[in-house]
Design an enzyme around this catalytic site. Structure first.
Site, PDB file in Angstrom:
ATOM      1  N   CYS A 230      -6.331  -8.695   2.577  1.00 52.95           N
ATOM      2  CA  CYS A 230      -7.422  -7.922   3.186  1.00 52.95           C
ATOM      3  C   CYS A 230      -8.713  -8.678   3.483  1.00 52.95           C
ATOM      4  O   CYS A 230      -9.257  -8.559   4.575  1.00 52.95           O
ATOM      5  CB  CYS A 230      -7.749  -6.730   2.296  1.00 52.95           C
ATOM      6  SG  CYS A 230      -6.512  -5.446   2.439  1.00 52.95           S
TER       7      CYS A 230
ATOM      8  N   GLU B   3      -7.279   3.206   1.741  1.00 54.26           N
ATOM      9  CA  GLU B   3      -6.851   2.985   0.358  1.00 54.26           C
ATOM     10  C   GLU B   3      -7.678   1.844  -0.239  1.00 54.26           C
ATOM     11  O   GLU B   3      -7.805   0.796   0.360  1.00 54.26           O
ATOM     12  CB  GLU B   3      -5.357   2.631   0.357  1.00 54.26           C
ATOM     13  CG  GLU B   3      -4.767   2.483  -1.005  1.00 54.26           C
ATOM     14  CD  GLU B   3      -5.219   3.596  -1.937  1.00 54.26           C
ATOM     15  OE1 GLU B   3      -4.868   4.745  -1.679  1.00 54.26           O
ATOM     16  OE2 GLU B   3      -5.947   3.317  -2.911  1.00 54.26           O
ATOM     17  N   PHE B   4      -8.208   2.072  -1.429  1.00 53.84           N
ATOM     18  CA  PHE B   4      -9.054   1.054  -2.060  1.00 53.84           C
ATOM     19  C   PHE B   4      -8.356   0.339  -3.207  1.00 53.84           C
ATOM     20  O   PHE B   4      -8.989  -0.417  -3.944  1.00 53.84           O
ATOM     21  CB  PHE B   4     -10.350   1.697  -2.573  1.00 53.84           C
ATOM     22  CG  PHE B   4     -11.238   2.213  -1.475  1.00 53.84           C
ATOM     23  CD1 PHE B   4     -12.092   1.363  -0.786  1.00 53.84           C
ATOM     24  CD2 PHE B   4     -11.214   3.556  -1.107  1.00 53.84           C
ATOM     25  CE1 PHE B   4     -12.907   1.832   0.243  1.00 53.84           C
ATOM     26  CE2 PHE B   4     -12.030   4.032  -0.081  1.00 53.84           C
ATOM     27  CZ  PHE B   4     -12.882   3.164   0.583  1.00 53.84           C
ATOM     28  N   LEU B   5      -7.056   0.577  -3.384  1.00 52.03           N
ATOM     29  CA  LEU B   5      -6.377  -0.039  -4.538  1.00 52.03           C
ATOM     30  C   LEU B   5      -6.409  -1.563  -4.432  1.00 52.03           C
ATOM     31  O   LEU B   5      -6.408  -2.117  -3.336  1.00 52.03           O
ATOM     32  CB  LEU B   5      -4.929   0.446  -4.639  1.00 52.03           C
ATOM     33  CG  LEU B   5      -3.908   0.029  -3.578  1.00 52.03           C
ATOM     34  CD1 LEU B   5      -3.353  -1.362  -3.808  1.00 52.03           C
ATOM     35  CD2 LEU B   5      -2.783   1.026  -3.550  1.00 52.03           C
TER      36      LEU B   5
ATOM     37  N   VAL C 102       0.838  -1.198   0.000  1.00 51.14           N
ATOM     38  CA  VAL C 102       0.000   0.000   0.000  1.00 51.14           C
ATOM     39  C   VAL C 102       0.879   1.257   0.000  1.00 51.14           C
ATOM     40  O   VAL C 102       0.762   2.111  -0.885  1.00 51.14           O
ATOM     41  CB  VAL C 102      -0.969  -0.006   1.211  1.00 51.14           C
ATOM     42  CG1 VAL C 102      -1.703   1.324   1.320  1.00 51.14           C
ATOM     43  CG2 VAL C 102      -1.975  -1.144   1.059  1.00 51.14           C
TER      44      VAL C 102
ATOM     45  N   ALA D 171     -16.670  -2.141   2.304  1.00 49.09           N
ATOM     46  CA  ALA D 171     -16.396  -2.275   0.859  1.00 49.09           C
ATOM     47  C   ALA D 171     -15.726  -3.627   0.621  1.00 49.09           C
ATOM     48  O   ALA D 171     -16.116  -4.388  -0.279  1.00 49.09           O
ATOM     49  CB  ALA D 171     -15.507  -1.131   0.375  1.00 49.09           C
TER      50      ALA D 171
ATOM     51  N   LYS E 288     -14.485   1.355   4.656  1.00 48.23           N
ATOM     52  CA  LYS E 288     -13.431   0.538   4.040  1.00 48.23           C
ATOM     53  C   LYS E 288     -13.662  -0.954   4.341  1.00 48.23           C
ATOM     54  O   LYS E 288     -13.570  -1.814   3.463  1.00 48.23           O
ATOM     55  CB  LYS E 288     -12.067   1.004   4.561  1.00 48.23           C
ATOM     56  CG  LYS E 288     -10.921   0.102   4.275  1.00 48.23           C
ATOM     57  CD  LYS E 288     -10.577   0.036   2.796  1.00 48.23           C
ATOM     58  CE  LYS E 288      -9.584  -1.073   2.557  1.00 48.23           C
ATOM     59  NZ  LYS E 288      -9.082  -1.154   1.223  1.00 48.23           N
TER      60      LYS E 288
HETATM   61  C1  UDX Z   1      -1.600  -3.578   4.090  1.00 51.17           C
HETATM   62  C2  UDX Z   1      -2.481  -2.406   4.429  1.00 51.17           C
HETATM   63  O1  UDX Z   1      -1.819  -1.236   4.774  1.00 51.17           O
HETATM   64  C3  UDX Z   1      -3.496  -2.810   5.324  1.00 51.17           C
HETATM   65  O2  UDX Z   1      -4.540  -1.888   5.235  1.00 51.17           O
HETATM   66  C4  UDX Z   1      -4.000  -4.091   4.892  1.00 51.17           C
HETATM   67  O3  UDX Z   1      -5.137  -4.352   5.601  1.00 51.17           O
HETATM   68  C5  UDX Z   1      -2.946  -5.181   5.052  1.00 51.17           C
HETATM   69  O4  UDX Z   1      -1.719  -4.706   4.909  1.00 51.17           O
HETATM   70  P1  UDX Z   1       0.590  -3.666   3.055  1.00 51.17           P
HETATM   71  O5  UDX Z   1       1.213  -2.458   2.508  1.00 51.17           O
HETATM   72  O6  UDX Z   1      -0.088  -4.592   2.099  1.00 51.17           O
HETATM   73  O7  UDX Z   1      -0.378  -3.201   4.167  1.00 51.17           O
HETATM   74  O8  UDX Z   1       1.505  -4.506   4.030  1.00 51.17           O
HETATM   75  P2  UDX Z   1       3.014  -4.835   3.894  1.00 51.17           P
HETATM   76  O9  UDX Z   1       3.356  -5.031   2.462  1.00 51.17           O
HETATM   77  O10 UDX Z   1       3.272  -5.902   4.882  1.00 51.17           O
HETATM   78  O11 UDX Z   1       3.754  -3.470   4.340  1.00 51.17           O
HETATM   79  C6  UDX Z   1       3.780  -2.963   5.614  1.00 51.17           C
HETATM   80  C7  UDX Z   1       5.184  -2.431   5.884  1.00 51.17           C
HETATM   81  O12 UDX Z   1       5.180  -1.747   7.128  1.00 51.17           O
HETATM   82  C8  UDX Z   1       6.263  -3.494   5.961  1.00 51.17           C
HETATM   83  O13 UDX Z   1       7.265  -3.237   5.009  1.00 51.17           O
HETATM   84  C9  UDX Z   1       6.784  -3.387   7.388  1.00 51.17           C
HETATM   85  O14 UDX Z   1       8.167  -3.622   7.496  1.00 51.17           O
HETATM   86  C10 UDX Z   1       6.444  -1.961   7.728  1.00 51.17           C
HETATM   87  N1  UDX Z   1       6.362  -1.684   9.179  1.00 51.17           N
HETATM   88  C11 UDX Z   1       5.619  -2.484   9.980  1.00 51.17           C
HETATM   89  C12 UDX Z   1       7.043  -0.602   9.703  1.00 51.17           C
HETATM   90  O15 UDX Z   1       7.750   0.106   8.989  1.00 51.17           O
HETATM   91  N2  UDX Z   1       6.920  -0.341  11.046  1.00 51.17           N
HETATM   92  C13 UDX Z   1       6.212  -1.139  11.887  1.00 51.17           C
HETATM   93  O16 UDX Z   1       6.140  -0.874  13.080  1.00 51.17           O
HETATM   94  C14 UDX Z   1       5.534  -2.237  11.320  1.00 51.17           C
HETATM   95  C1  UDX Z   2      -8.932  -5.953  -2.326  1.00 49.07           C
HETATM   96  C2  UDX Z   2      -9.936  -4.869  -2.715  1.00 49.07           C
HETATM   97  O1  UDX Z   2     -10.377  -5.077  -4.065  1.00 49.07           O
HETATM   98  C3  UDX Z   2      -9.310  -3.501  -2.574  1.00 49.07           C
HETATM   99  O2  UDX Z   2     -10.271  -2.488  -2.829  1.00 49.07           O
HETATM  100  C4  UDX Z   2      -8.759  -3.347  -1.171  1.00 49.07           C
HETATM  101  O3  UDX Z   2      -8.096  -2.108  -1.054  1.00 49.07           O
HETATM  102  C5  UDX Z   2      -7.808  -4.471  -0.834  1.00 49.07           C
HETATM  103  O4  UDX Z   2      -8.441  -5.735  -1.029  1.00 49.07           O
HETATM  104  P1  UDX Z   2      -6.903  -7.148  -3.520  1.00 49.07           P
HETATM  105  O5  UDX Z   2      -7.012  -8.143  -2.425  1.00 49.07           O
HETATM  106  O6  UDX Z   2      -5.586  -6.555  -3.819  1.00 49.07           O
HETATM  107  O7  UDX Z   2      -7.884  -5.922  -3.265  1.00 49.07           O
HETATM  108  O8  UDX Z   2      -7.428  -7.810  -4.890  1.00 49.07           O
HETATM  109  P2  UDX Z   2      -8.873  -8.167  -5.483  1.00 49.07           P
HETATM  110  O9  UDX Z   2      -8.837  -7.874  -6.920  1.00 49.07           O
HETATM  111  O10 UDX Z   2      -9.967  -7.567  -4.718  1.00 49.07           O
HETATM  112  O11 UDX Z   2      -8.907  -9.750  -5.338  1.00 49.07           O
HETATM  113  C6  UDX Z   2      -9.016 -10.396  -4.090  1.00 49.07           C
HETATM  114  C7  UDX Z   2      -9.183 -11.878  -4.280  1.00 49.07           C
HETATM  115  O12 UDX Z   2     -10.459 -12.173  -4.844  1.00 49.07           O
HETATM  116  C8  UDX Z   2      -8.169 -12.520  -5.229  1.00 49.07           C
HETATM  117  O13 UDX Z   2      -7.753 -13.755  -4.697  1.00 49.07           O
HETATM  118  C9  UDX Z   2      -8.937 -12.705  -6.517  1.00 49.07           C
HETATM  119  O14 UDX Z   2      -8.450 -13.747  -7.306  1.00 49.07           O
HETATM  120  C10 UDX Z   2     -10.316 -13.008  -5.980  1.00 49.07           C
HETATM  121  N1  UDX Z   2     -11.391 -12.696  -6.932  1.00 49.07           N
HETATM  122  C11 UDX Z   2     -11.600 -11.425  -7.337  1.00 49.07           C
HETATM  123  C12 UDX Z   2     -12.206 -13.728  -7.405  1.00 49.07           C
HETATM  124  O15 UDX Z   2     -12.037 -14.900  -7.032  1.00 49.07           O
HETATM  125  N2  UDX Z   2     -13.214 -13.416  -8.278  1.00 49.07           N
HETATM  126  C13 UDX Z   2     -13.452 -12.149  -8.703  1.00 49.07           C
HETATM  127  O16 UDX Z   2     -14.387 -11.960  -9.498  1.00 49.07           O
HETATM  128  C14 UDX Z   2     -12.618 -11.114  -8.228  1.00 49.07           C
END
Ligand code: UDX
Ligand code: UDX
Length: 466
Positions: A280, A169-171, A14, A227, A224
């Protein structure tokens, strides 16, 4: 108030892409991404761009353009916190593994630690923005930690104060850059109009103002969670129907198309498959179940729990079906696994259905050859490792470097991720490589069925009753 310097704590899936897109569109703002993970930061700074810690289409180009100019990656958290007018908290928020709420509640230890770091090092008015998906009312916790510290430090730092905003963030992974470039909406929750405006002004560099929604903190946090729950619920719904199609001779893609063309329903998120993965959905729905139970809303909790149950049921169903079709046993049989990431166009394997399915196949005695275009050997080893010393992982599965090699001498091939390259395979070549009779299990309904049939391979596709 105009933001000139941003710090983002957490350089993950993210934080990394989100800050890259902000830096691209806001050349007047310095963006510093900090992380406690030194190796991850080194990879963000690597001149070999194929070594960036995250694969996202379009990300590399932005890093090339902005890194070293107004986008910086470092481990210098105290200094970057001090410099910042606005700080995003973008750390991971795993499900608790022990204690109260284990398996359901979200562990806020990283968010709490980040808040404490901000409280310790900030030396002026600072806007703190929660980016991570968090349980409702976490902003309140962050506020309390920050305010406690300003009260303690009142004598030394009169000018230090904080405003907390929620900006989820919804990405989606795999399309992160285009989702960030062209979001459906930007949601900002808070109670301080000036801070909200400062954040709106950042997005206004590239997002039209009518896409920006503002609300209170709690509504933003809950939106969030909901969604994600609604998206996951659609997947579980269509997966139940895939089983019904197989049982009755209907075709899931035709059903999904017909249903989705109703504009009240819509066509997205109706692809049946091996269940949802990713960091997520499972975590957020578990959390929704947890808070519903907490407020004694047991029917609500049970309703959402079913969405999770169907997800695992679909995976178990596939395992049984594969074993049945392969004459009741897969012991010592070679199985090609195509795709290991939780969806296409990402190297992320968190909660990937492939992990559960591969582990179960190994337990049943199969020998796997696993291929994924973006997931490396180290990641697969980590995901498949188990503590059973009887089990020698090296023998139970192999990493395949090349797609066609994966099929050599295999009795079956299972497609688990919908990578583009799986849609145009040379089936005559595959047929020659596999041991006959060979089975193809397409859990995403992506392979070219006509060509597979022409090559006389046995095929099963999710949601297709023949
Ligand atoms: C996501 C989203 O932010 C969260 O909303 C979602 O529900 C799950 O995780 P994401 O960016 O996908 O986060 O996670 P990750 O790729 O694990 O990155 C988090 C980073 O935070 C890691 O690189 C970790 O080292 C860092 N971190 C963690 C810190 O810098 N400080 C801390 O105290 C803990
Ligand atoms: C999701 C949400 O879409 C995003 O808005 C939020 O911020 C983070 O969680 P992400 O998990 O990155 O994003 O990918 P997504 O495209 O939502 O897919 C999630 C899982 O559902 C994947 O394993 C995908 O393969 C599966 N999926 C998705 C299905 O099985 N069928 C579908 O039609 C769509």
């Amino acid at each position: 108030m105009k933001v000139k310097n941003i710090c983002c704590i957490g350089a993950g899936y993210v934080g990394g892409p989100t800050m890259a897109v902000i830096a691209k569109h806001c050349p007047d703002i310095q963006v510093n991404v900090v992380d406690i993970n030194k190796e991850r930061i080194e990879r963000w700074n690597d001149n070999d761009f194929t070594n960036l810690p995250i694969y996202e289409p379009g990300l590399e180009e932005i890093i090339k353009k902005c890194r070293g100019k107004n986008l910086h990656f470092s481990t210098e958290m105290p200094q970057k916190i001090k410099d910042a007018d606005l700080i995003f908290i973008s750390v991971n928020t795993p499900t608790k593994t022990k204690g109260v709420g284990a398996g359901q509640a979200i562990d806020l230890k990283y968010v709490e630690e980040s808040s404490r770091q901000i409280a310790k090092h900030a030396n002026k008015f600072t806007i703190v923005v929660e980016k991570s998906t968090l349980p409702v009312k976490t902003a309140q916790t962050i506020k309390e930690i920050l305010n406690a510290s300003t009260n303690n430090k009142q004598d030394q730092k009169k000018e230090v104060s904080f405003s907390v905003l929620s900006n989820p963030e919804f990405l989606a992974e795999g399309s992160a850059i285009s989702d960030l470039e062209n979001p459906d909406r930007i949601l900002i929750g808070g109670d301080d109009d000036k801070s909200i405006k400062a954040l709106v002004d950042i997005y206004a560099h590239w997002v039209s103002k009518n896409k920006v929604l503002t609300t209170d903190l709690w509504s933003s946090e809950l939106s969030k969670l909901i969604a994600n729950a609604f998206l996951a619920q659609r997947i579980s719904s269509i997966n139940t129907i895939s089983a019904l199609c197989e049982a009755t001779g209907a075709h899931i893609k035709d059903v999904a198309l017909a249903v989705g063309m109703d504009k009240r329903i819509g066509k997205y998120f109706l692809n049946s498959g091996p269940g949802f993965g990713g960091s997520c959905f499972k975590k957020d729905i578990s959390n929704l179940v947890y808070i519903s139970n907490h407020y004694n809303l047991f029917e609500v909790a049970n309703y959402w729990q079913k969405v999770l149950d169907i997800n695992t049921w679909q995976q178990r169903r596939f395992i049984n079906l594969i074993i049945n079709k392969m004459f009741g046993t897969i012991s010592s049989k070679k199985i090609a696994i195509l795709g290991f990431s939780f969806k296409a166009n990402t190297n992320d394997t968190r909660e990937s259905p492939a992990i559960y399915i591969c582990k179960k196949l190994i337990e049943e005695g199969a020998i796997l050859n696993i291929y994924d275009p973006k997931v490396n050997f180290q990641q697969m080893s980590k995901d498949l490792e188990n503590n059973d010393s009887e089990m020698n992982n090296d023998i139970k599965w192999r990493y395949s470097e090349e797609v066609y090699d994966t099929f050599i001498n295999a009795d079956a091939a299972i497609f688990l991720t919908e990578w583009d390259e799986f849609q145009n395979l040379n089936w005559q070549k595959i047929k020659k490589a596999m041991r006959q009779p060979a089975f193809i299990f397409d859990t995403r309904s992506i392979v070219n069925i006509k060509e597979v049939k022409e090559s006389n391979l046995k095929i099963w596709q999710v949601g297709y009753g023949y």
